[in-house]
Scaffold this active site. Structure first.
Site, mmCIF file in Angstrom:
data_model
loop_
_atom_site.group_PDB
_atom_site.id
_atom_site.type_symbol
_atom_site.label_atom_id
_atom_site.label_comp_id
_atom_site.label_asym_id
_atom_site.label_seq_id
_atom_site.Cartn_x
_atom_site.Cartn_y
_atom_site.Cartn_z
ATOM 1 N N SER A 137 41.164 32.086 40.719
ATOM 2 C CA SER A 137 41.990 32.908 41.607
ATOM 3 C C SER A 137 41.680 34.398 41.538
ATOM 4 C CB SER A 137 43.474 32.691 41.301
ATOM 5 O OG SER A 137 43.811 33.195 40.022
ATOM 6 N N LYS B 244 47.095 38.227 37.720
ATOM 7 C CA LYS B 244 46.919 38.663 39.099
ATOM 8 C C LYS B 244 46.785 40.186 39.123
ATOM 9 C CE LYS B 244 47.855 34.438 40.616
ATOM 10 N NZ LYS B 244 46.772 33.544 41.096
#
Length: 312
Positions: free
Chosen positions: A97, A167
């Site tokens: 990701s 993230k």
């Protein structure tokens, strides 16, 4: 026979020893500080011993390395635990990701020190945070072996029991973030130039447009760099917080890729997050407070001037 004369011939007369001190029967001078008959076997004397107080001359042997080893290991473990708790901790990247910034299997070091001093996550930083609830509910964690449990205990590997994510922070408390289909991500009306860090060929948010979202104070909006392969804030807007993450859940900022060696690199904040005007909303708050604080002073001064004219 004269009085006082010795009988016999050749016996020396009794006379004082040299220095005027009589000699004892052992030929040692009396009065030299040693009582008669107190000799030192082997010819040793008090001055022959180098140790203080005339103790044993044998030196203490150093302890064996194997006896010291448990102590050294104990100290190393304590230091590792302190570093893990207060300074830095290693985390493994489990997914794609965050490509190409981070690859699956990379090990990153996370700064845990600055949050202890009240530091909050900033836009553009890569952060590790605990699952706010519902983000990883369908992800099964493999059962760690004994070695993995030990390494996670001392901070060299992430804990298998804790569900953590990594993230990039896009917006912080007080920001308004938005992304329309075919458009860029905007923060407080300013478009982000994310081509320098998102995965090559990805769009900003075409797979999941969103917003506008007002990020509450004490929370952050996060997105993966591999936009079309990241279940980030966009995909959890139905949960409490509308996809935002509490800063209390943030473990720390990822500062460096530490492993493998050929991928060693720092993780700086992209320059697009430093563009002028991005902090416009935040800058308006101190300005508004300044105006509000100045108004009473202005009214007080005008009242003084008016009173002065009336009195005159």
């Amino acid at each position: 026979m004269a009085v006082g004369a010795r009988s016999g011939h050749g016996e020396p007369e009794d006379r004082p020893s040299s220095g005027g001190i009589p000699a004892d029967s052992a030929g040692r001078a009396e009065g030299d500080g040693v009582p008669p008959g107190d000799g030192f076997p082997g010819g040793d004397s008090p001055g022959d011993d180098d140790s203080p107080g005339g103790g044993s001359t044998a030196q203490k042997k150093p302890r064996s390395f194997w006896k010291e080893l448990p102590l050294l290991i104990g100290i190393a473990l304590i230091l590792a635990l302190l570093i893990k708790t207060f300074l830095v901790q290693a985390f493994s990247i489990p997914s794609d990701s965050m490509q190409n910034t981070l690859q699956r299997g990379d090990r990153v070091l996370v700064d845990k020190l600055t949050p202890w001093f009240g530091s909050e996550p900033e836009r553009g930083e890569v952060v590790v945070f605990h699952d706010p609830g519902g983000w990883l509910e369908d992800t099964a964690a493999p059962e760690p072996n004994a070695v993995q449990k030990f390494l996670s205990f001392i901070g060299l590997m992430p804990s298998a029991e804790e569900k953590d994510l990594i993230k990039r922070v896009i917006a912080i408390g007080g920001d308004t973030v938005e992304c329309k289909k075919n458009g860029p991500v905007t923060v407080n009306g300013k478009a982000l130039d994310d081509k320098s860090f998102i995965f090559e060929g990805n769009s900003a948010c075409d797979d999941e447009p969103f917003g506008p979202i007002h990020v509450p104070e004490g929370r952050i909006w996060v997105m993966g760099d591999h936009r079309q392969n990241s279940l980030d804030s966009r995909y959890h807007q139905e949960l409490p917080g509308q996809g935002t993450v509490s800063t209390d859940e943030v473990v720390g900022r990822a500062i460096v890729v530490a492993w493998p060696v050929n991928r060693w690199a720092t993780l700086p904040v992209p320059s697009t997050f430093d563009q002028p005007g991005l902090n416009k909303a935040a800058a308006a708050v101190p300005a508004a407070l300044g105006v509000a604080g100045a108004l009473p002073l202005v009214f007080w001064r005008r009242r003084r001037l008016t009173s002065g004219r009336t009195a005159g």
